[in-house]
Scaffold this motif. Structure first.
Motif, PDB file in Angstrom:
ATOM      1  N   ALA A 169     -10.508   0.546  -8.813  1.00 52.25           N
ATOM      2  CA  ALA A 169     -11.899   0.633  -9.259  1.00 52.25           C
ATOM      3  C   ALA A 169     -12.824   0.850  -8.059  1.00 52.25           C
ATOM      4  O   ALA A 169     -13.760   1.657  -8.126  1.00 52.25           O
ATOM      5  N   GLU A 170     -12.574   0.168  -6.968  1.00 56.01           N
ATOM      6  CA  GLU A 170     -13.404   0.337  -5.776  1.00 56.01           C
ATOM      7  C   GLU A 170     -13.294   1.776  -5.253  1.00 56.01           C
ATOM      8  O   GLU A 170     -14.286   2.398  -4.869  1.00 56.01           O
ATOM      9  N   ILE A 171     -12.070   2.297  -5.246  1.00 56.58           N
ATOM     10  CA  ILE A 171     -11.866   3.668  -4.764  1.00 56.58           C
ATOM     11  C   ILE A 171     -12.593   4.644  -5.683  1.00 56.58           C
ATOM     12  O   ILE A 171     -13.274   5.557  -5.243  1.00 56.58           O
ATOM     13  N   GLU A 172     -12.455   4.388  -7.006  1.00 48.55           N
ATOM     14  CA  GLU A 172     -13.105   5.242  -7.977  1.00 48.55           C
ATOM     15  C   GLU A 172     -14.619   5.211  -7.766  1.00 48.55           C
ATOM     16  O   GLU A 172     -15.285   6.256  -7.761  1.00 48.55           O
ATOM     17  N   GLY A 173     -15.149   4.031  -7.555  1.00 48.57           N
ATOM     18  CA  GLY A 173     -16.597   3.870  -7.334  1.00 48.57           C
ATOM     19  C   GLY A 173     -17.046   4.608  -6.104  1.00 48.57           C
ATOM     20  O   GLY A 173     -18.062   5.320  -6.107  1.00 48.57           O
ATOM     21  N   PHE A 174     -16.268   4.494  -5.039  1.00 45.96           N
ATOM     22  CA  PHE A 174     -16.620   5.196  -3.800  1.00 45.96           C
ATOM     23  C   PHE A 174     -16.631   6.699  -4.028  1.00 45.96           C
ATOM     24  O   PHE A 174     -17.559   7.405  -3.594  1.00 45.96           O
ATOM     25  N   SER A 175     -15.606   7.181  -4.742  1.00 49.84           N
ATOM     26  CA  SER A 175     -15.506   8.617  -4.971  1.00 49.84           C
ATOM     27  C   SER A 175     -16.724   9.132  -5.705  1.00 49.84           C
ATOM     28  O   SER A 175     -17.271  10.192  -5.364  1.00 49.84           O
ATOM     29  N   LYS A 176     -17.157   8.379  -6.700  1.00 47.88           N
ATOM     30  CA  LYS A 176     -18.322   8.808  -7.463  1.00 47.88           C
ATOM     31  C   LYS A 176     -19.545   8.884  -6.571  1.00 47.88           C
ATOM     32  O   LYS A 176     -20.314   9.852  -6.615  1.00 47.88           O
ATOM     33  N   ARG A 177     -19.729   7.820  -5.776  1.00 46.55           N
ATOM     34  CA  ARG A 177     -20.903   7.809  -4.894  1.00 46.55           C
ATOM     35  C   ARG A 177     -20.851   8.989  -3.918  1.00 46.55           C
ATOM     36  O   ARG A 177     -21.855   9.628  -3.618  1.00 46.55           O
ATOM     37  N   LEU A 178     -19.665   9.285  -3.415  1.00 49.36           N
ATOM     38  CA  LEU A 178     -19.532  10.382  -2.447  1.00 49.36           C
ATOM     39  C   LEU A 178     -19.885  11.713  -3.105  1.00 49.36           C
ATOM     40  O   LEU A 178     -20.651  12.508  -2.549  1.00 49.36           O
ATOM     41  N   VAL A 179     -19.341  11.932  -4.324  1.00 54.34           N
ATOM     42  CA  VAL A 179     -19.601  13.206  -5.007  1.00 54.34           C
ATOM     43  C   VAL A 179     -21.102  13.359  -5.263  1.00 54.34           C
ATOM     44  O   VAL A 179     -21.690  14.412  -4.984  1.00 54.34           O
ATOM     45  N   THR A 180     -21.719  12.300  -5.728  1.00 52.96           N
ATOM     46  CA  THR A 180     -23.150  12.363  -5.997  1.00 52.96           C
ATOM     47  C   THR A 180     -23.924  12.688  -4.729  1.00 52.96           C
ATOM     48  O   THR A 180     -24.793  13.581  -4.707  1.00 52.96           O
ATOM     49  N   ALA A 181     -23.598  11.988  -3.652  1.00 60.53           N
ATOM     50  CA  ALA A 181     -24.328  12.171  -2.394  1.00 60.53           C
ATOM     51  C   ALA A 181     -24.151  13.586  -1.861  1.00 60.53           C
ATOM     52  O   ALA A 181     -25.123  14.236  -1.448  1.00 60.53           O
ATOM     53  N   VAL A 182     -22.915  14.077  -1.908  1.00 58.74           N
ATOM     54  CA  VAL A 182     -22.656  15.413  -1.367  1.00 58.74           C
ATOM     55  C   VAL A 182     -23.337  16.475  -2.239  1.00 58.74           C
ATOM     56  O   VAL A 182     -23.967  17.402  -1.714  1.00 58.74           O
ATOM     57  N   GLU A 183     -23.221  16.317  -3.549  1.00 54.02           N
ATOM     58  CA  GLU A 183     -23.841  17.313  -4.437  1.00 54.02           C
ATOM     59  C   GLU A 183     -25.346  17.352  -4.213  1.00 54.02           C
ATOM     60  O   GLU A 183     -25.954  18.415  -4.169  1.00 54.02           O
ATOM     61  N   LYS A 184     -25.922  16.181  -3.976  1.00 56.10           N
ATOM     62  CA  LYS A 184     -27.364  16.119  -3.778  1.00 56.10           C
ATOM     63  C   LYS A 184     -27.748  16.798  -2.463  1.00 56.10           C
ATOM     64  O   LYS A 184     -28.696  17.570  -2.394  1.00 56.10           O
ATOM     65  N   ALA A 185     -26.980  16.516  -1.432  1.00 57.03           N
ATOM     66  CA  ALA A 185     -27.333  17.037  -0.104  1.00 57.03           C
ATOM     67  C   ALA A 185     -27.073  18.533  -0.007  1.00 57.03           C
ATOM     68  O   ALA A 185     -27.747  19.232   0.756  1.00 57.03           O
ATOM     69  N   THR A 186     -26.065  19.035  -0.727  1.00 60.16           N
ATOM     70  CA  THR A 186     -25.654  20.424  -0.520  1.00 60.16           C
ATOM     71  C   THR A 186     -26.073  21.346  -1.652  1.00 60.16           C
ATOM     72  O   THR A 186     -25.987  22.561  -1.502  1.00 60.16           O
ATOM     73  N   GLY A 187     -26.447  20.780  -2.771  1.00 62.10           N
ATOM     74  CA  GLY A 187     -26.750  21.617  -3.925  1.00 62.10           C
ATOM     75  C   GLY A 187     -25.493  22.212  -4.515  1.00 62.10           C
ATOM     76  O   GLY A 187     -25.551  23.149  -5.306  1.00 62.10           O
ATOM     77  N   GLY A 188     -24.331  21.706  -4.134  1.00 60.43           N
ATOM     78  CA  GLY A 188     -23.067  22.235  -4.619  1.00 60.43           C
ATOM     79  C   GLY A 188     -22.500  21.347  -5.720  1.00 60.43           C
ATOM     80  O   GLY A 188     -23.167  20.449  -6.215  1.00 60.43           O
ATOM     81  N   ALA A 189     -21.247  21.642  -6.063  1.00 61.88           N
ATOM     82  CA  ALA A 189     -20.609  20.879  -7.123  1.00 61.88           C
ATOM     83  C   ALA A 189     -19.159  20.627  -6.750  1.00 61.88           C
ATOM     84  O   ALA A 189     -18.530  21.439  -6.065  1.00 61.88           O
ATOM     85  N   LEU A 190     -18.662  19.482  -7.246  1.00 68.68           N
ATOM     86  CA  LEU A 190     -17.250  19.175  -7.022  1.00 68.68           C
ATOM     87  C   LEU A 190     -16.419  20.272  -7.685  1.00 68.68           C
ATOM     88  O   LEU A 190     -16.712  20.719  -8.779  1.00 68.68           O
ATOM     89  N   ARG A 191     -15.381  20.717  -6.971  1.00 66.15           N
ATOM     90  CA  ARG A 191     -14.552  21.792  -7.524  1.00 66.15           C
ATOM     91  C   ARG A 191     -13.603  21.171  -8.532  1.00 66.15           C
ATOM     92  O   ARG A 191     -12.854  20.261  -8.188  1.00 66.15           O
TER      93      ARG A 191
END
Lengths: 373, 797
Positions: B774-796
């Motif tokens: 669950a912790e790993i899953e939570g981290f992954s979500k936060r990372l995807v959100t942060a990266v998508e926000k900063a880059t305007g991109g999307a998880l592949r």
């Protein structure tokens, strides 16, 4: 014969408007090619009378030159535009991270013999308590000459073949330093004694032949304290020579000489033999060295030089020395030609260069005492 | 400075051979550049008389000669047209080596007649070009004597390098004096007795500036006859490489080289009125003795008569008033000219003369009259005539001075105890006047002689004593280690230069050393060519500007290597560049380039051309070695103009520029005529911040919990800098994220136009407890959100 001005203007306009090298080439062929518009007119000249031929010919030739020039200019413009266009399309992301190691499979690099020799010299003098000092290559006349007791009219200046740079705004004359000695002055002016420095670095003289390079390297040494005398000068330099050439009983000879900035002055020679045409550094056998090689200039720092640096010669004294790095490197490593040092021939650099981790280790000189030579 | 052994012996009473004298000269501080034994090649050739010369029975042009060389008669066959009965010539017996060819003469038969030697021509002895006939010797030449000694060639020539301070040794007598002081001989007295004048000189001398010319002596001589010099004088002049001219000219040369007393001799018949030493007037001209005409200016010391300038004081005489074979009366000048002015005149007019060389180093101020007397006597002896009284203008400048030499100073500076009596003897032998100082502690009061203007203090006296005693006498003392504070031999600044150097070599780059000056054209292409960095007197037009970058020299080197057939180049240089002419304008830079192939073809990996990332890695490695915190260095796509605008960048640490990297601009490749691509870099070692003092590292905390790796790929705009994505990912949880690696960059099939995929591995390092799913899953979500926000991109997906 038809008037050529409109035709010329048409072609020039086509050239100006051409948007690609292909279009430009088509225009060239249609104007100046074998069946080109101007070419055909040229052929038509033969049918004219002499006077008319002269006038029309001159006009045609002028038009032809103008068009050719315009074509060249357009070609250059299109070439630049194409290049700019190409470069604009060649965009790499410069922020991509790179792995820290060298490119895999590349050959090992080498350290240049000059760098290696400097490191070896530093290792030896470092053990004797010397520290490295450095100074600028573009040097004030004052530091390079005057402060070293070489006033403007001194005959020794003529032997220096000095490179000059334009004077500074304040009128001071700038030279490319002809020796590393100005760093003596800079150091003495900046730090109080006792001092023990060595100064490796680039030096410049306007001389270029098989044994002189307009740029070369020297190392300078300076010792200033209250008691150092000629006996120490001999001890220090004998120790250096024996450690550097790695010959324990290397004969070292000191003979009087002259430098404006030292008094007394001494040249230092090392013994060698030339048996069988091969130069060997060291004792030539039972009868002592066969021959001598001059490698160093040295002497006790001139009282006037000390005074010039605000040091009282009644209280402090010491010695200085200088040598050519290429020269000692050539002798130690058997490099025959000075000019090859700066040629950057990879074959030479790989042959005479050193492996990156071949770091000279400190050498504690084993001065056995006793007389030189 | 050259002398012969016999010339030296004119002043020095010695039996020492030339080799010993040369060795002694070296140890006295006069470097000997060579001792030429001119007789060596002539060994075995002797004077012989041709007893008879008969035609050869079998050859029209040959003669059969019987010669007497002092050891019985010998028969030789000779082809020379001048071989005849009764003449004397030079005979080479069988066994001698012929100087011209180097072959050894053997006894043989020539056209059936025995020949046991050879009568020699000058050419065969390598003494000239004359091979028309054999040498003819005068009748009084003694049979059997060595030819070399007959013609004075058995006199070795010693060529020594006189240091600029020893003007006195620019005369043979000065060298003899030094040798005598060292004990290898005795200095002979010099006769300078005055010659009585028999009439008043019709020419007077006036000096307008006593600084330019403190003293001028002259003497008129009339009724003389100028002609060739006698043999002894011609031999001496020739031995040191001068050409004998006439007695009067040879005498002035003799005084110059024998006694360091340059003279000038005017043809008095060509002078108009008195001589005045004055500054030249602007535009005055003189035709000098070297055949060239000079236009003068007011800084030049001229000697003029009523008609104008006739000589340039201390530099060169004038042609119109020079002496010739027809000269019957002369005016001899012996003067002192200012060193500085003489040097300046010589430099300005580019005149190199023996007189200038001596005056600018200093002439004995007390030897003007003696020199003139000696010259007078020689002229009278060789040319006859009648001398006038000496005319004098000016006065001998003060040269007397004295210095204290303390015995303890001798030891403290020179490292050698020398008893005062011994120091005294040496200094007196050198011409000093020595007295016991009033302090009665063994100190000496020393007045140097007038010819030793270079002795200016106690240190010079110490050197004189040591020099004559021999530096070998100074005991060797090890330099004590304890008199200086112990410090590392190299400080941080130097050390990091060395580290960067060896780091780059470790990356496969070969170190080059190229010149600090390049062509101004190349400097301009690399952002330089400032007027204040142009060399005023470059050795060639290609080397006329101080380099603004190290790269031009390396690009040149790459081209040279490619031209030799070695296009795979990996070079670097660690050296200076010059931004302006101040000391701070010089900076150490590490620059390098790779061209051709990064490495050769291999069965495991294909060959590859270098690219900007190779250059970036090199630059960062150099900066890391220099101590720069490379994790904080930013790369930006705004390279200087000598780089490819799209495939190069700058490296910055905050506002500080630390380097450039990337492919060189095609225009640069074209200008240097070299094939690309070339990946180059410049790293400003000196600009990197010095590491903080102190060696202690931060405390190391080693986690006991397993790290976890997760991969992510994002589809982003093609032009998005990867750094934007990485920074966003790093910022998600700085405590948890251990490392992020970008492992894939993809563009093309399967992706929309204008988009790319960046794939990263994130290493999570828990510190407190093993991570739950669950912790790993939570981290992954936060990372995807942060990266998508900063880059305007999307998880592949």
């Amino acid at each position: 014969m038809e008037d050529i001005d409109p035709l010329r203007d048409d072609i020039l306009r086509e050239v100006r408007e051409a948007g690609s090298p292909e279009v430009l080439e088509a225009i060239r062929v249609s104007a100046l090619g074998r069946r080109g518009r101007l070419t055909l007119l040229m052929r038509g000249l033969g049918e004219l009378g002499p006077e008319a031929r002269r006038v029309a010919g001159a006009a045609l030739n002028a038009a032809k030159d103008e068009i050719a020039a315009s074509l060249a200019e357009a070609s250059d413009r299109l070439h630049r535009a194409a290049l700019a266009n190409r470069l604009a399309g060649e965009r790499a992301d410069v922020t991509l991270p790179v792995l820290p190691g060298p490119p895999s499979g590349c050959d090992t690099g080498r350290i240049h013999p000059i760098s290696q020799t400097i490191d070896e010299i530093i290792a030896i003098f470092g053990e004797m308590g010397f520290v490295v000092a450095e100074g600028p290559h573009i040097e004030d006349d004052f530091y390079n000459f005057t402060a070293l007791n070489i006033p403007p009219d001194h005959p020794a200046r003529q032997e220096h073949d000095t490179f000059y740079l334009p004077p500074r705004v304040d009128g001071s004359r700038l030279v490319l330093r002809t020796h590393t000695s100005p760093v003596q002055i800079r150091t003495m002016l900046a730090q109080p004694p006792p001092l023990r420095i060595i100064v490796p670095g680039r030096t410049f003289r306007a001389d270029h032949d098989s044994t002189h390079s307009p740029m070369f390297h020297q190392v300078e040494g300076l010792v200033i304290d209250r008691t150092t005398h000629m006996g120490h000068l001999k001890g220090c330099l004998i120790e250096f020579c024996r450690a550097f050439f790695d010959v324990e009983d290397l004969p070292v000879r000191f003979r009087p000489s002259y430098f404006p900035f030292t008094e007394p002055s001494a040249e230092v020679d090392i013994g060698c033999s030339r048996a069988g045409g091969e130069l060997k550094i060291g004792h030539g056998g039972a009868n002592g060295p066969q021959d001598w090689l001059e490698i160093l200039g040295s002497g006790m720092v001139h009282p006037q030089v000390l005074r010039n640096c605000g040091i009282d010669p009644a209280e402090y004294q010491g010695f200085a020395f200088g040598m050519g790095i290429e020269r000692v490197a050539m002798l130690k490593y058997g490099i025959p030609d000075l000019r090859t040092f700066y040629d950057s021939d990879l074959r030479w650099l790989r042959h005479y260069g050193f492996l990156p981790l071949d770091i000279p280790s400190p050498v504690r000189g084993a001065l056995s005492g006793g007389a030189a030579a | 400075m050259k002398t012969t052994l016999s010339w030296l012996k004119v002043h020095l009473d010695t039996e020492a051979p030339a080799a010993d004298i040369a060795e002694r000269l070296i140890m006295l501080g006069h470097d000997v550049e060579g001792v030429e034994d001119r007789a060596a090649g002539l060994a075995g050739f002797v004077v012989a008389r041709v007893v008879s010369a008969e035609p050869h029975p079998n050859a029209d042009r040959l003669r059969v000669c019987v010669v007497d060389a002092g050891a019985g008669e010998v028969q030789v066959v000779c082809g020379a047209p001048n071989a005849r009965t009764g003449m004397k010539g030079v005979f080479g017996p069988a066994g001698v080596r012929i100087p011209k060819t180097g072959t050894v003469l053997t006894a043989s038969a020539i056209r059936g007649v025995a020949s046991n030697g050879m009568l020699m021509s000058a050419a065969e002895l390598a003494l000239g070009d004359d091979h028309a006939g054999i040498i003819e010797l005068p009748d009084d030449a003694a049979i059997g004597t060595s030819y070399a000694s007959l013609v004075g060639l058995d006199d070795p020539v010693i060529d020594l390098k006189v240091t600029p301070n020893r003007a006195d040794c620019l005369g043979v007598r000065g060298i003899a004096r030094d040798l005598a002081a060292s004990g290898i001989g005795r200095l002979k007295p010099l006769d300078a007795t005055a010659v009585e004048g028999s009439f008043r000189s019709p020419i007077a001398i006036h000096i307008e500036d006593r600084v330019a010319c403190p003293l001028f002596l002259g003497r008129h001589l009339r009724g003389l006859k100028n002609g060739p010099s006698p043999r002894w004088l011609r031999d001496r002049i020739e031995a040191i490489g001068l050409r004998p001219v006439s007695a009067l000219v040879d005498i002035t040369n003799l005084l110059t080289f024998d006694l360091n007393r340059p003279l000038h001799v005017f043809d008095a018949g060509k002078l108009a009125g008195d001589l005045t030493v004055r500054f030249a007037r602007s535009g005055e001209r003189i035709l000098a003795l070297n055949g060239r005409e000079y236009t003068l200016d007011p800084d030049i010391t001229a000697i003029a008569d009523r008609n104008g300038v006739q000589s340039l004081g201390g530099v060169i005489g004038g042609e119109p008033t020079g002496v010739s074979e027809a000269t019957a009366e002369v005016f001899v000048e012996a003067a002192l000219f200012d060193r500085v002015r003489t040097a300046a005149t010589g430099r300005r007019l580019e005149i190199v003369s023996d007189a200038r060389y001596r005056f600018e180093r200093g002439i004995d101020p007390a030897f003007v009259a003696p020199g003139l007397e000696i010259a007078t006597r020689l002229i009278l002896e060789l040319c006859g005539g009648e001398p006038s009284d000496i005319v004098v203008a000016g006065a001998e400048p003060e040269w007397r001075r004295s210095y204290l030499l303390r015995p303890e100073r001798m030891a403290a500076l020179g490292g050698l105890h020398v008893p005062p009596a011994e120091s005294c003897a040496i200094l007196e032998a050198l011409g000093c006047t020595v007295g016991e100082a009033a302090r009665h502690d063994g100190s000496l009061t020393v007045s140097p002689p007038p010819w030793r203007g270079d002795i200016e203090g106690e240190a010079d006296l110490v050197e004189e004593v040591l020099r004559v005693k021999g530096y070998d006498c100074i005991p060797v003392v090890a330099l004590p280690r304890d008199s200086v504070v112990s410090r590392p031999a190299i400080d941080h600044r130097r050390r990091r230069v060395e580290l960067a150097r060896r780091t780059l070599a470790g990356r496969g780059l070969v170190e080059a050393v190229t010149f600090s000056f390049i062509s101004s054209g190349a400097a301009a292409l690399f952002g330089g060519d400032k007027p204040q960095l142009r060399v005023v007197n470059p050795i060639s037009a290609d080397l006329d500007a101080m380099r603004p970058s190290v790269l031009p020299g390396l690009v040149e080197a790459a081209r040279r290597n490619a031209d030799r057939g070695f296009p795979d180049v990996a070079l670097f240089e660690l050296g200076p560049l010059y931004r302006d002419d101040r000391p701070e304008g010089q900076a150490n830079v590490a620059a390098g380039l790779r061209a051709g192939q990064v490495r050769p073809r291999d069965w495991r990996e294909a060959a590859r051309a270098p690219d900007l990332y190779d250059a970036k890695a090199d630059a960062l490695a150099a900066l890391a070695a220099a101590g720069a915190p490379i994790e904080n260095i930013q790369a930006s796509a705004d390279p200087p103009p000598w780089y490819h605008p799209g495939r190069a960048g700058r490296l910055r640490l905050g506002p500080t520029e630390l380097g450039h990297f990337g492919e060189l601009h095609p225009d640069i490749l074209e200008a240097f005529e070299v094939k690309g691509p070339i990946a180059a870099f410049e790293a400003f070692i000196d600009a990197a911040p010095l590491p903080r003092a102190g060696r202690a590292r931060p405390n190391l905390r080693l986690s006991v919990f397993q790290p976890v790796e997760r991969d992510f790929a994002f589809i982003v705009d093609r032009d998005l800098p990867a750094e934007t994505l990485l920074r966003a990912a790093r910022g998600v949880d700085r405590k948890l994220v251990g490392e992020i690696r970008l492992f894939d960059v993809y563009e093309g099939k399967g992706l929309p136009e204008g988009r790319k995929s960046l794939a990263i591995t994130v290493v999570l390092q828990p510190q407190e407890a093993t991570l739950t799913d669950a912790e790993i899953e939570g981290f992954s979500k936060r990372l995807v959100t942060a990266v998508e926000k900063a880059t305007g991109g999307a998880l592949r997906g």
